[in-house]
Design a protein around this motif. Structure first.
Motif, PDB file in Angstrom:
ATOM      1  N   THR A   1       0.846  -1.191   0.000  1.00 50.45           N
ATOM      2  CA  THR A   1       0.000   0.000   0.000  1.00 50.45           C
ATOM      3  C   THR A   1       0.884   1.243   0.000  1.00 50.45           C
ATOM      4  OG1 THR A   1      -1.667  -1.207   1.259  1.00 50.45           O
ATOM      5  CG2 THR A   1      -1.904   1.185   1.118  1.00 50.45           C
ATOM      6  N   ILE A   2       0.713   2.054  -1.027  1.00 48.52           N
ATOM      7  CA  ILE A   2       1.510   3.281  -1.152  1.00 48.52           C
ATOM      8  C   ILE A   2       0.599   4.446  -0.760  1.00 48.52           C
ATOM      9  CG2 ILE A   2       3.066   4.601  -2.632  1.00 48.52           C
ATOM     10  CD1 ILE A   2       3.821   1.609  -2.210  1.00 48.52           C
ATOM     11  N   GLY A   3       0.456   4.597   0.544  1.00 49.68           N
ATOM     12  CA  GLY A   3      -0.445   5.616   1.081  1.00 49.68           C
ATOM     13  C   GLY A   3      -1.701   4.976   1.629  1.00 49.68           C
ATOM     14  N   THR A   4      -1.637   4.474   2.867  1.00 49.05           N
ATOM     15  CA  THR A   4      -2.795   3.795   3.447  1.00 49.05           C
ATOM     16  C   THR A   4      -3.961   4.769   3.640  1.00 49.05           C
ATOM     17  OG1 THR A   4      -1.912   4.146   5.670  1.00 49.05           O
ATOM     18  CG2 THR A   4      -1.415   2.040   4.613  1.00 49.05           C
ATOM     19  N   THR A   5      -5.149   4.219   3.673  1.00 50.84           N
ATOM     20  CA  THR A   5      -6.370   5.019   3.678  1.00 50.84           C
ATOM     21  C   THR A   5      -6.436   5.990   4.846  1.00 50.84           C
ATOM     22  OG1 THR A   5      -7.548   3.210   2.593  1.00 50.84           O
ATOM     23  CG2 THR A   5      -8.893   4.905   3.658  1.00 50.84           C
ATOM     24  N   MET A   6      -6.077   5.529   6.032  1.00 49.64           N
ATOM     25  CA  MET A   6      -6.227   6.387   7.208  1.00 49.64           C
ATOM     26  C   MET A   6      -4.984   7.206   7.522  1.00 49.64           C
ATOM     27  SD  MET A   6      -9.237   6.544   8.491  1.00 49.64           S
ATOM     28  CE  MET A   6      -8.829   7.379  10.030  1.00 49.64           C
ATOM     29  N   THR A   7      -3.792   6.622   7.414  1.00 51.05           N
ATOM     30  CA  THR A   7      -2.593   7.313   7.900  1.00 51.05           C
ATOM     31  C   THR A   7      -1.625   7.733   6.805  1.00 51.05           C
ATOM     32  OG1 THR A   7      -1.226   5.330   8.204  1.00 51.05           O
ATOM     33  CG2 THR A   7      -2.757   5.900   9.992  1.00 51.05           C
ATOM     34  N   GLU A   8      -1.855   7.304   5.559  1.00 47.75           N
ATOM     35  CA  GLU A   8      -0.982   7.589   4.421  1.00 47.75           C
ATOM     36  C   GLU A   8       0.411   6.982   4.599  1.00 47.75           C
ATOM     37  OE1 GLU A   8       0.429  11.355   1.686  1.00 47.75           O
ATOM     38  OE2 GLU A   8      -1.143  11.725   3.165  1.00 47.75           O
ATOM     39  N   ALA A   9       0.494   5.849   5.285  1.00 57.91           N
ATOM     40  CA  ALA A   9       1.759   5.134   5.410  1.00 57.91           C
ATOM     41  C   ALA A   9       2.113   4.481   4.080  1.00 57.91           C
ATOM     42  CB  ALA A   9       1.661   4.077   6.511  1.00 57.91           C
ATOM     43  N   ILE A  10       3.393   4.340   3.817  1.00 63.12           N
ATOM     44  CA  ILE A  10       3.867   3.763   2.569  1.00 63.12           C
ATOM     45  C   ILE A  10       4.646   2.490   2.866  1.00 63.12           C
ATOM     46  CG2 ILE A  10       5.411   4.084   0.587  1.00 63.12           C
ATOM     47  CD1 ILE A  10       4.643   7.010   0.561  1.00 63.12           C
ATOM     48  N   ASP A  11       4.188   1.374   2.318  1.00 64.20           N
ATOM     49  CA  ASP A  11       4.910   0.117   2.454  1.00 64.20           C
ATOM     50  C   ASP A  11       6.145   0.126   1.546  1.00 64.20           C
ATOM     51  OD1 ASP A  11       2.955  -0.789   4.196  1.00 64.20           O
ATOM     52  OD2 ASP A  11       1.851  -1.885   2.634  1.00 64.20           O
ATOM     53  N   SER A  12       7.204  -0.495   1.997  1.00 67.84           N
ATOM     54  CA  SER A  12       8.457  -0.545   1.250  1.00 67.84           C
ATOM     55  C   SER A  12       8.499  -1.795   0.381  1.00 67.84           C
ATOM     56  CB  SER A  12       9.643  -0.544   2.217  1.00 67.84           C
ATOM     57  OG  SER A  12      10.841  -0.858   1.538  1.00 67.84           O
ATOM     58  N   VAL A  13       8.514  -1.604  -0.931  1.00 68.62           N
ATOM     59  CA  VAL A  13       8.600  -2.750  -1.841  1.00 68.62           C
ATOM     60  C   VAL A  13       9.933  -3.478  -1.675  1.00 68.62           C
ATOM     61  CG1 VAL A  13       8.626  -3.457  -4.274  1.00 68.62           C
ATOM     62  CG2 VAL A  13       6.912  -1.814  -3.454  1.00 68.62           C
ATOM     63  N   PRO A  14      11.076  -2.771  -1.552  1.00 73.31           N
ATOM     64  CA  PRO A  14      12.331  -3.504  -1.303  1.00 73.31           C
ATOM     65  C   PRO A  14      12.290  -4.339  -0.024  1.00 73.31           C
ATOM     66  CG  PRO A  14      12.823  -1.278  -2.044  1.00 73.31           C
ATOM     67  CD  PRO A  14      11.341  -1.338  -1.813  1.00 73.31           C
TER      68      PRO A  14
END
Length: 384
Positions: free
Chosen positions: A182-195
């Motif tokens: 998730t690149i920008g979660t719905t509530m907090t806009e957190a970004i998961d790291s693909v690497p």
């Protein structure tokens, strides 16, 4: 008493080709939406682009049936050429090299469903791993496709727990894995790291994999300001989707959906449309391509970056104002989303902010100004 939506005597129903007036009922709907728009800062949609110039296109039923990369359809009122230009813009933004394919889906839910469908065809009997902070549509897509899905823990700020992914993927290491980042979660806009996801799968011994980047909210601003670790090809993602109606506020929901893999399965030409079709929707909105092309051409690339910087600046301003009144808040790095404790009940109708896990948020999308923040803070202080 008629049950028709429009009265048979209304101007809209009796129009003979001139611009019709709105039916009274639709006027009421328009008035409601107009009032609600003034305080709608809890859901992501830009409001800095004017689409009124596109009104002449509303005269036509614009339909893009099938794939945009094959022959143009027989139906003449299409905008496949516009769609291809828009997709190329996003392919460049997200680092796709030669051989990419894609189309404009109706929204990121459809884009994720399409991407998981392609991954299923390529990997054969995979498992889906998704963060507990992922959009609810990810699990819905897995269920539609009959794919077993495993939830992965998320940190309090919303980013995926890569250690938990490693442990859960190791239990089924002989199976292929589809992981939704998730690149920008719905509530907090957190970004998961693909690497980091690739690293966890390497440690778990999972060889066959597909990483889908659900970049509905955060993909555009992150990519525009130089973040590349979720990009296609070199960034390590196999597919990506982003929502045009969020970062550009298009009046029609639309989502550029791209992959660096050629679709497998039934892509035979359909004689009566003059095209092949591996999309989900089949008939797709030609108007969506037009409105998104309009949005992309309102600014240069430098101008698009300035929109990101301005939105982040407003988010920073919101943090300072909330600090000044002692209202609890927090914000992920570079996010335009500001988390805050839920509003008191009397304000929730005026400010319809989403609430989840004891926190609410405002999203400072392009066009949201410091005036919006000042208005909210004044209300929090007990003002008008």
């Amino acid at each position: 008493m008629t049950t028709d939506l429009l009265s048979p005597h209304s101007p809209a129903a009796t129009s003979t080709g001139e611009l019709a007036e709105l039916d009274p009922y639709l006027n009421q709907v328009l008035a409601r939406i107009t009032v609600a728009d003034a305080t709608n800062i809890g859901y992501p949609r830009a409001i800095d682009i004017d689409y009124a110039a596109l009104a002449p296109f509303l005269r036509f039923m614009l339909n893009n049936p099938g794939e945009p990369h094959g022959p143009d359809p027989i139906y003449p009122l299409h905008t496949m050429d516009v769609e291809r230009r828009v997709l190329t813009w996003f392919a460049n933004l997200f680092g796709a090299e030669r051989g990419w394919t894609g189309y404009l889906a109706s929204g990121s839910t459809e884009g994720t469903l399409h991407s998981l469908r392609l991954a299923r065809a390529k990997l054969i009997d995979p498992l889906v791993f998704y963060s507990r902070a992922a959009h609810y549509s990810v699990l819905k897509a897995a269920r539609i496709l009959g794919l077993p899905a495993i939830a992965v823990d998320a940190a309090p700020h919303g980013e995926m727990d890569y250690a938990d992914l490693r442990v859960k993927a190791a239990r089924t290491s002989s199976r292929a894995a589809i992981v939704v980042a998730t690149i920008g979660t719905t509530m907090t806009e957190a970004i998961d790291s693909v690497p980091a996801i690739h690293g966890s799968l390497d440690d778990a011994g999972v060889a066959r994999r597909w990483i889908h980047a659900d970049a509905a909210l955060g993909g555009a601003p992150a990519a525009l300001t130089g973040r590349t670790d979720f990009h296609l090809t070199r960034g390590g993602a196999d597919s990506i989707v982003t929502s045009g109606h969020k970062w550009w506020g298009t009046p029609i929901t639309t989502a550029p959906t791209l992959t660096v893999h050629q679709p497998t399965g039934d892509s035979r030409p359909i004689s009566y449309i003059g095209n092949a079709d591996t999309t989900i929707a089949g008939s797709r909105s030609g108007l969506a391509a037009v409105v998104l092309a309009h949005a992309l051409t309102r600014h240069s690339l430098a101008g698009q970056r300035r929109r990101v910087e301005q939105a982040r600046a407003v988010a920073g301003y919101a943090c300072r104002r909330l600090t000044a009144i002692g209202w609890p808040y927090w914000r992920n790095p570079d996010a335009v989303t500001v988390m805050l404790r839920p509003l008191p009940e009397p304000l929730t109708k005026k400010w319809p902010l989403p609430v989840d896990g004891g926190w609410s948020h405002v999203i400072c999308m392009p066009g949201i100004t410091t005036d919006h923040i000042d208005h909210l803070v004044t209300d929090l202080q007990g003002g008008s």
